[in-house]
Every structure is written in C-alpha cells, then in structure tokens.
Design a protein around this motif. Structure first.
Motif, PDB file in Angstrom:
ATOM      1  N   ALA A   1       0.822  -1.072  -0.093  1.00 49.22           N
ATOM      2  CA  ALA A   1       0.143  -0.014  -0.069  1.00 49.22           C
ATOM      3  C   ALA A   1       0.968   1.360  -0.041  1.00 49.22           C
ATOM      4  O   ALA A   1       0.361   2.301  -0.558  1.00 49.22           O
ATOM      5  CB  ALA A   1      -0.924   0.035   1.250  1.00 49.22           C
ATOM      6  N   ILE A   2       1.964   1.171   0.381  1.00 51.62           N
ATOM      7  CA  ILE A   2       3.096   2.281   0.608  1.00 51.62           C
ATOM      8  C   ILE A   2       3.850   2.150  -0.606  1.00 51.62           C
ATOM      9  O   ILE A   2       4.214   3.211  -1.293  1.00 51.62           O
ATOM     10  CB  ILE A   2       3.791   2.282   1.766  1.00 51.62           C
ATOM     11  CG1 ILE A   2       2.942   2.190   3.028  1.00 51.62           C
ATOM     12  CG2 ILE A   2       4.846   3.417   1.914  1.00 51.62           C
ATOM     13  CD1 ILE A   2       3.501   1.774   4.158  1.00 51.62           C
ATOM     14  N   ASN A   3       4.431   0.853  -1.024  1.00 54.63           N
ATOM     15  CA  ASN A   3       5.620   1.125  -2.041  1.00 54.63           C
ATOM     16  C   ASN A   3       5.059  -0.488  -2.761  1.00 54.63           C
ATOM     17  O   ASN A   3       5.131  -1.329  -2.529  1.00 54.63           O
ATOM     18  CB  ASN A   3       6.886   0.606  -1.582  1.00 54.63           C
ATOM     19  CG  ASN A   3       7.842   0.531  -2.560  1.00 54.63           C
ATOM     20  OD1 ASN A   3       7.711   0.277  -3.509  1.00 54.63           O
ATOM     21  ND2 ASN A   3       9.254   0.188  -2.121  1.00 54.63           N
ATOM     22  N   PRO A   4       4.604   0.047  -4.109  1.00 54.13           N
ATOM     23  CA  PRO A   4       4.014  -0.942  -4.876  1.00 54.13           C
ATOM     24  C   PRO A   4       5.158  -2.113  -5.359  1.00 54.13           C
ATOM     25  O   PRO A   4       4.741  -3.228  -5.690  1.00 54.13           O
ATOM     26  CB  PRO A   4       3.804  -0.116  -6.314  1.00 54.13           C
ATOM     27  CG  PRO A   4       3.538   1.248  -5.799  1.00 54.13           C
ATOM     28  CD  PRO A   4       4.287   1.358  -4.778  1.00 54.13           C
ATOM     29  N   ALA A   5       6.311  -1.836  -5.061  1.00 57.91           N
ATOM     30  CA  ALA A   5       7.402  -2.626  -5.419  1.00 57.91           C
ATOM     31  C   ALA A   5       7.408  -3.882  -4.475  1.00 57.91           C
ATOM     32  O   ALA A   5       7.854  -4.914  -4.264  1.00 57.91           O
ATOM     33  CB  ALA A   5       8.642  -2.074  -5.651  1.00 57.91           C
ATOM     34  N   GLY A   6       6.892  -3.360  -3.065  1.00 55.52           N
ATOM     35  CA  GLY A   6       6.854  -4.256  -1.817  1.00 55.52           C
ATOM     36  C   GLY A   6       8.044  -4.418  -1.378  1.00 55.52           C
ATOM     37  O   GLY A   6       8.309  -5.727  -0.739  1.00 55.52           O
TER      38      GLY A   6
END
Length: 207
Positions: free
Chosen positions: A40-45
């Motif tokens: 939810a914060i960084n699409p790269a996870g």
C-alpha cells in the motif's frame, strides 16, 4: 514525522542506523516483504521505504542514504563536500548496490538462477554466489587497509550501507570473515557504536 519502513535482516538496516546517527525525530516501522501493508506504501513491496512528513516517498537504500546525508549536513555523514569526495561516496554506494548486494542473490535465492531445481544444481549456484561475494569482499578488504572507515571523511552513510552486507557474510560465507580482517575490524567498530547497538537491539526485539 519521517518514517522508515524496514524488515529485520535486510539492507534497510543501513538507513535505520543513519537515522539514529543523525539524531532527529523519526519513526521506524517493521514490515514484511510483499505484505499488503507494504504494498500500500510501495508497489514494489520492498524495503527500505522512506516516507517524509509531507507524504513524499523514496525507495532504494542508496538513494535514501544520499538524501539523508544531504538533508542533515551537520551530521557529516556524506564523506565530504568537495567534488571528489562526493564522487567517492557515489562510487562506493554503487559498489554496494550493484556489486556486493547483487552477489548475495544467488545465495539467497539460488532457484532464480537455474532451470535445474535439483539439490546439486542449487548447491552449485550457492557456491558461485560465495565466489562472487568473495571477489567483492577482496576489493573492500584491500581498500580498508590502514583505514578506520570506508570514506576519507570518517564515519559515513557508506559504512552504514556496508554493515548489513557484512553481517550477511558472517553467516553465509564459508569461514565468515576469517579471510577479511580489515572488514572484520570495520564490523566490530560499527557494532560497538552506541547508535548501531540501539538499532540492533530494536530490530532484534521485532523478530
């Protein structure tokens, strides 16, 4: 306030240490790779992920470290202000990102590097990873001869960047750091730093 999202044992340890060295208020939040919370914060996870107090996001350890060094110049963690000092900082940041960190991937995830999933094939990939890491650690070992820290300007973000990877080597290389006394000395020097000790204790408590 500025927030660092980190995972225990990851290279996010480097900005975590840097923030502690800087001493300005920040929040550190533990996350899991690929979790819904992180995605939810960084699409790269991936970690580290850094969020400023206005919501601006920055990813990639090298970029975060460089940003923090420039945002807090009084902390003197950038390695120096002249053109060549800045170039050296960028050089060693790239070394840890592209050469050292990448060398560990065959050890961490050998199945990514072979279509043969047999135990023998995977073991061969891991052994190749050991050789890659040893090559890069040989470069760092020679560079550290007669030095306390990696850059001429003293303790810096580059030392913080090296620390998680050195810790990986102590666990994953055959013989650990036996062949790298200068790297071992840097590891011990950083581990004894009070700020580093606080971060290690905090992350250990989050396992």
């Amino acid at each position: 306030m500025p927030t660092l999202y980190y995972a225990v044992g990851a290279c996010s340890l480097a900005p975590h240490i840097t923030l502690e060295w800087i001493g300005a208020p920040y929040e550190a939040i533990k996350v899991q790779y690929g979790s819904e919370k992180l995605l939810a914060i960084n699409p790269a996870g991936a970690v580290p992920t850094f969020r400023e107090d206005d919501g601006w996001l920055l990813t990639q350890a090298g970029a975060i470290l460089d940003y923090l060094a420039h945002k807090h110049p009084k902390a003197a963690l950038g390695g120096g202000d002249n053109l060549r000092a800045k170039a050296e900082a960028h050089r060693w940041s790239a070394f840890f990102t592209s050469d050292v960190h990448a060398a560990f991937w065959p050890i961490f995830l050998p199945d990514r590097y072979t279509a043969d999933k047999s135990e023998k094939a995977l073991r061969s990939v891991v052994e190749a990873g050991h050789k890659l890491v040893a090559k890069q650690f040989g470069i760092l070992e020679r560079h550290l001869s007669g030095r306390e820290f990696i850059l001429d300007g003293g303790r810096s973000i580059i030392d913080a960047y090296s620390f998680p990877m050195i810790r990986w080597a102590t666990k994953l290389l055959p013989g650990g750091l036996t062949d790298y006394p200068n790297i071992q000395a840097l590891h011990d020097r950083l581990k004894a730093d009070p700020a580093v000790a606080r971060v290690l204790e905090r992350e250990a408590g989050d396992r």
